[in-house]
Each structure stands twice: as C-alpha cells, then as structure tokens.
Write a protein that holds these residues in place. Sequence first.
Motif, PDB file in Angstrom:
ATOM      1  N   GLN A 178       0.806  -1.224   0.000  1.00  0.00           N
ATOM      2  CA  GLN A 178       0.000   0.000   0.000  1.00  0.00           C
ATOM      3  C   GLN A 178       0.836   1.269   0.000  1.00  0.00           C
ATOM      4  O   GLN A 178       0.397   2.291  -0.495  1.00  0.00           O
ATOM      5  CB  GLN A 178      -0.936   0.006   1.219  1.00  0.00           C
ATOM      6  CG  GLN A 178      -1.921  -1.139   1.232  1.00  0.00           C
ATOM      7  CD  GLN A 178      -2.864  -1.121   0.048  1.00  0.00           C
ATOM      8  OE1 GLN A 178      -3.341  -0.084  -0.374  1.00  0.00           O
ATOM      9  NE2 GLN A 178      -3.120  -2.291  -0.514  1.00  0.00           N
ATOM     10  N   ASN A 179       2.027   1.233   0.573  1.00  0.00           N
ATOM     11  CA  ASN A 179       2.815   2.455   0.738  1.00  0.00           C
ATOM     12  C   ASN A 179       4.202   2.300   0.138  1.00  0.00           C
ATOM     13  O   ASN A 179       5.164   2.016   0.848  1.00  0.00           O
ATOM     14  CB  ASN A 179       2.925   2.814   2.226  1.00  0.00           C
ATOM     15  CG  ASN A 179       1.575   3.090   2.843  1.00  0.00           C
ATOM     16  OD1 ASN A 179       0.783   3.825   2.274  1.00  0.00           O
ATOM     17  ND2 ASN A 179       1.317   2.498   3.984  1.00  0.00           N
ATOM     18  N   PHE A 180       4.327   2.502  -1.159  1.00  0.00           N
ATOM     19  CA  PHE A 180       5.625   2.477  -1.824  1.00  0.00           C
ATOM     20  C   PHE A 180       6.363   3.773  -1.480  1.00  0.00           C
ATOM     21  O   PHE A 180       5.823   4.859  -1.622  1.00  0.00           O
ATOM     22  CB  PHE A 180       5.440   2.349  -3.337  1.00  0.00           C
ATOM     23  CG  PHE A 180       6.729   2.312  -4.093  1.00  0.00           C
ATOM     24  CD1 PHE A 180       7.442   1.131  -4.205  1.00  0.00           C
ATOM     25  CD2 PHE A 180       7.233   3.446  -4.699  1.00  0.00           C
ATOM     26  CE1 PHE A 180       8.640   1.079  -4.903  1.00  0.00           C
ATOM     27  CE2 PHE A 180       8.427   3.409  -5.404  1.00  0.00           C
ATOM     28  CZ  PHE A 180       9.131   2.232  -5.503  1.00  0.00           C
ATOM     29  N   LYS A 181       7.608   3.641  -1.005  1.00  0.00           N
ATOM     30  CA  LYS A 181       8.383   4.806  -0.578  1.00  0.00           C
ATOM     31  C   LYS A 181       9.412   5.154  -1.642  1.00  0.00           C
ATOM     32  O   LYS A 181      10.412   4.452  -1.802  1.00  0.00           O
ATOM     33  CB  LYS A 181       9.043   4.518   0.768  1.00  0.00           C
ATOM     34  CG  LYS A 181       8.030   4.250   1.874  1.00  0.00           C
ATOM     35  CD  LYS A 181       8.715   3.611   3.068  1.00  0.00           C
ATOM     36  CE  LYS A 181       7.758   2.809   3.885  1.00  0.00           C
ATOM     37  NZ  LYS A 181       7.571   1.446   3.464  1.00  0.00           N
ATOM     38  N   VAL A 182       9.171   6.237  -2.368  1.00  0.00           N
ATOM     39  CA  VAL A 182      10.010   6.633  -3.501  1.00  0.00           C
ATOM     40  C   VAL A 182      11.446   6.910  -3.079  1.00  0.00           C
ATOM     41  O   VAL A 182      12.384   6.509  -3.748  1.00  0.00           O
ATOM     42  CB  VAL A 182       9.412   7.865  -4.222  1.00  0.00           C
ATOM     43  CG1 VAL A 182      10.311   8.351  -5.333  1.00  0.00           C
ATOM     44  CG2 VAL A 182       8.025   7.531  -4.771  1.00  0.00           C
ATOM     45  N   GLY A 183      11.673   7.577  -1.963  1.00  0.00           N
ATOM     46  CA  GLY A 183      13.019   7.960  -1.559  1.00  0.00           C
ATOM     47  C   GLY A 183      13.828   6.865  -0.902  1.00  0.00           C
ATOM     48  O   GLY A 183      15.026   7.009  -0.695  1.00  0.00           O
ATOM     49  N   ALA A 184      13.205   5.750  -0.592  1.00  0.00           N
ATOM     50  CA  ALA A 184      13.897   4.646   0.082  1.00  0.00           C
ATOM     51  C   ALA A 184      14.631   3.783  -0.940  1.00  0.00           C
ATOM     52  O   ALA A 184      14.497   3.966  -2.148  1.00  0.00           O
ATOM     53  CB  ALA A 184      12.899   3.816   0.866  1.00  0.00           C
ATOM     54  N   THR A 185      15.399   2.817  -0.431  1.00  0.00           N
ATOM     55  CA  THR A 185      16.107   1.891  -1.312  1.00  0.00           C
ATOM     56  C   THR A 185      15.801   0.453  -0.910  1.00  0.00           C
ATOM     57  O   THR A 185      15.381   0.182   0.215  1.00  0.00           O
ATOM     58  CB  THR A 185      17.634   2.109  -1.234  1.00  0.00           C
ATOM     59  OG1 THR A 185      18.056   1.922   0.107  1.00  0.00           O
ATOM     60  CG2 THR A 185      18.022   3.489  -1.722  1.00  0.00           C
ATOM     61  N   GLY A 186      16.024  -0.464  -1.836  1.00  0.00           N
ATOM     62  CA  GLY A 186      15.845  -1.887  -1.568  1.00  0.00           C
ATOM     63  C   GLY A 186      14.449  -2.219  -1.068  1.00  0.00           C
ATOM     64  O   GLY A 186      13.458  -1.608  -1.465  1.00  0.00           O
ATOM     65  N   MET A 187      14.386  -3.173  -0.174  1.00  0.00           N
ATOM     66  CA  MET A 187      13.095  -3.617   0.357  1.00  0.00           C
ATOM     67  C   MET A 187      12.443  -2.576   1.252  1.00  0.00           C
ATOM     68  O   MET A 187      11.249  -2.646   1.517  1.00  0.00           O
ATOM     69  CB  MET A 187      13.254  -4.936   1.130  1.00  0.00           C
ATOM     70  CG  MET A 187      13.532  -6.116   0.253  1.00  0.00           C
ATOM     71  SD  MET A 187      12.176  -6.393  -0.919  1.00  0.00           S
ATOM     72  CE  MET A 187      12.988  -7.505  -2.033  1.00  0.00           C
ATOM     73  N   ASP A 188      13.239  -1.573   1.701  1.00  0.00           N
ATOM     74  CA  ASP A 188      12.656  -0.495   2.500  1.00  0.00           C
ATOM     75  C   ASP A 188      11.641   0.312   1.690  1.00  0.00           C
ATOM     76  O   ASP A 188      10.838   1.044   2.254  1.00  0.00           O
ATOM     77  CB  ASP A 188      13.747   0.441   3.034  1.00  0.00           C
ATOM     78  CG  ASP A 188      14.563  -0.191   4.152  1.00  0.00           C
ATOM     79  OD1 ASP A 188      14.240  -1.322   4.564  1.00  0.00           O
ATOM     80  OD2 ASP A 188      15.521   0.455   4.613  1.00  0.00           O
ATOM     81  N   ARG A 189      11.653   0.185   0.375  1.00  0.00           N
ATOM     82  CA  ARG A 189      10.647   0.860  -0.459  1.00  0.00           C
ATOM     83  C   ARG A 189       9.257   0.270  -0.222  1.00  0.00           C
ATOM     84  O   ARG A 189       8.254   0.941  -0.389  1.00  0.00           O
ATOM     85  CB  ARG A 189      10.980   0.719  -1.941  1.00  0.00           C
ATOM     86  CG  ARG A 189      12.185   1.483  -2.391  1.00  0.00           C
ATOM     87  CD  ARG A 189      12.421   1.249  -3.878  1.00  0.00           C
ATOM     88  NE  ARG A 189      13.655   1.843  -4.298  1.00  0.00           N
ATOM     89  CZ  ARG A 189      13.736   2.984  -4.978  1.00  0.00           C
ATOM     90  NH1 ARG A 189      12.659   3.634  -5.301  1.00  0.00           N
ATOM     91  NH2 ARG A 189      14.910   3.464  -5.330  1.00  0.00           N
ATOM     92  N   PHE A 190       9.221  -1.000   0.136  1.00  0.00           N
ATOM     93  CA  PHE A 190       7.952  -1.711   0.273  1.00  0.00           C
ATOM     94  C   PHE A 190       7.540  -1.931   1.731  1.00  0.00           C
ATOM     95  O   PHE A 190       6.370  -2.075   2.034  1.00  0.00           O
ATOM     96  CB  PHE A 190       8.036  -3.082  -0.414  1.00  0.00           C
ATOM     97  CG  PHE A 190       8.456  -3.007  -1.847  1.00  0.00           C
ATOM     98  CD1 PHE A 190       7.562  -2.598  -2.821  1.00  0.00           C
ATOM     99  CD2 PHE A 190       9.758  -3.318  -2.226  1.00  0.00           C
ATOM    100  CE1 PHE A 190       7.951  -2.521  -4.136  1.00  0.00           C
ATOM    101  CE2 PHE A 190      10.145  -3.247  -3.554  1.00  0.00           C
ATOM    102  CZ  PHE A 190       9.243  -2.843  -4.510  1.00  0.00           C
ATOM    103  N   PHE A 191       8.522  -2.039   2.600  1.00  0.00           N
ATOM    104  CA  PHE A 191       8.286  -2.369   3.998  1.00  0.00           C
ATOM    105  C   PHE A 191       8.956  -1.330   4.884  1.00  0.00           C
ATOM    106  O   PHE A 191       9.819  -0.575   4.437  1.00  0.00           O
ATOM    107  CB  PHE A 191       8.902  -3.733   4.344  1.00  0.00           C
ATOM    108  CG  PHE A 191       8.383  -4.886   3.534  1.00  0.00           C
ATOM    109  CD1 PHE A 191       7.127  -5.415   3.779  1.00  0.00           C
ATOM    110  CD2 PHE A 191       9.152  -5.461   2.537  1.00  0.00           C
ATOM    111  CE1 PHE A 191       6.646  -6.497   3.047  1.00  0.00           C
ATOM    112  CE2 PHE A 191       8.681  -6.538   1.794  1.00  0.00           C
ATOM    113  CZ  PHE A 191       7.416  -7.050   2.052  1.00  0.00           C
ATOM    114  N   GLY A 192       8.608  -1.355   6.173  1.00  0.00           N
ATOM    115  CA  GLY A 192       9.378  -0.593   7.139  1.00  0.00           C
ATOM    116  C   GLY A 192      10.753  -1.224   7.261  1.00  0.00           C
ATOM    117  O   GLY A 192      10.948  -2.385   6.868  1.00  0.00           O
ATOM    118  N   PRO A 193      11.736  -0.489   7.805  1.00  0.00           N
ATOM    119  CA  PRO A 193      13.099  -1.029   7.888  1.00  0.00           C
ATOM    120  C   PRO A 193      13.202  -2.380   8.618  1.00  0.00           C
ATOM    121  O   PRO A 193      13.889  -3.279   8.142  1.00  0.00           O
ATOM    122  CB  PRO A 193      13.869   0.055   8.648  1.00  0.00           C
ATOM    123  CG  PRO A 193      13.090   1.301   8.412  1.00  0.00           C
ATOM    124  CD  PRO A 193      11.649   0.878   8.298  1.00  0.00           C
TER     125      PRO A 193
END
Length: 138
Positions: free
Chosen positions: A4-19
């Motif tokens: 539900q929450n794709f994070k544009v500024g993040a990298t790797g799996m952090d784009r899809f999940f919390g760290p």
Amino acid sequence: MKIQNFKVGATGMDRFFGPLEAQVMNILWDMDHPMTIKEVLSSLQTTKSLSFNTIMTVMNRLVEKGALTKTGESRSFHYTPTESREQFLNNQSRELTHELMEEFGSLAVNHMVDVLEEVDPQLIRALEDKIKQWKKET
C-alpha cells in the motif's frame, strides 16, 4: 499481495516495507525455510537490542499484510514468505508500472525510456525486442 505504501526515496526492500519488516523478510528469504520468531530474532543484525515481542509484532503484521504465512501451534509458530523474493519483486514492479501507466500514461513511458538510455543501452534493445514480440502477437 499489494503493498500500500511504496516509498520513492527509500532503497531496496525499504521501499515496500518498514526497515525492520524489510530485515525480517530478507532473513526469511535468505534462509529459504520456515523460521520461528526466536530464530529470526537471533539472525537480526541490529545496533540496538530488540525484544521478542517487537519481532513477534512485526512478523504478525507481515502475516496480516499477506507477506508471511504462520503455521504451527501455541508457542512454536513458524513463518514463511508467501512468495519468493523474485516473485515479490516481479509482482510489485508489475503493479507499480501498471499504476504509473494508468495515472501518467505517455509521460511515464517517456520518462522510462529516458532513464533506460541513462542506465544501460542493453535495456533499450530489450525493450525493442519486447515491442517486436508484442507486435508479432497482435
């Protein structure tokens, strides 16, 4: 499973999940067998101490999101990813591409082609091959 929450500024799996969720998923994908909360906790490489309850909460949230399945009884639950890392990335990139096309249409296509030229000329050839294949099929 749809993230539900794709994070544009993040990298790797952090784009899809919390760290922490991303770390848990990577551990389970790397181990390639069902794991208990305790096993995941002992595999985590973090600079801060994490409790069993914290990891249990994270893993149960991943179950609720559809990323993990939970099997077993009472105190010996085992957790398994619902799909491989490759399947997950394939499905998420397909979903993201579909959403970009629906929302931005030709702008998204133009930007993708521009990025292809910057990243790798072989990707342009792969795109050309895909278009030729698609034209043959239609």
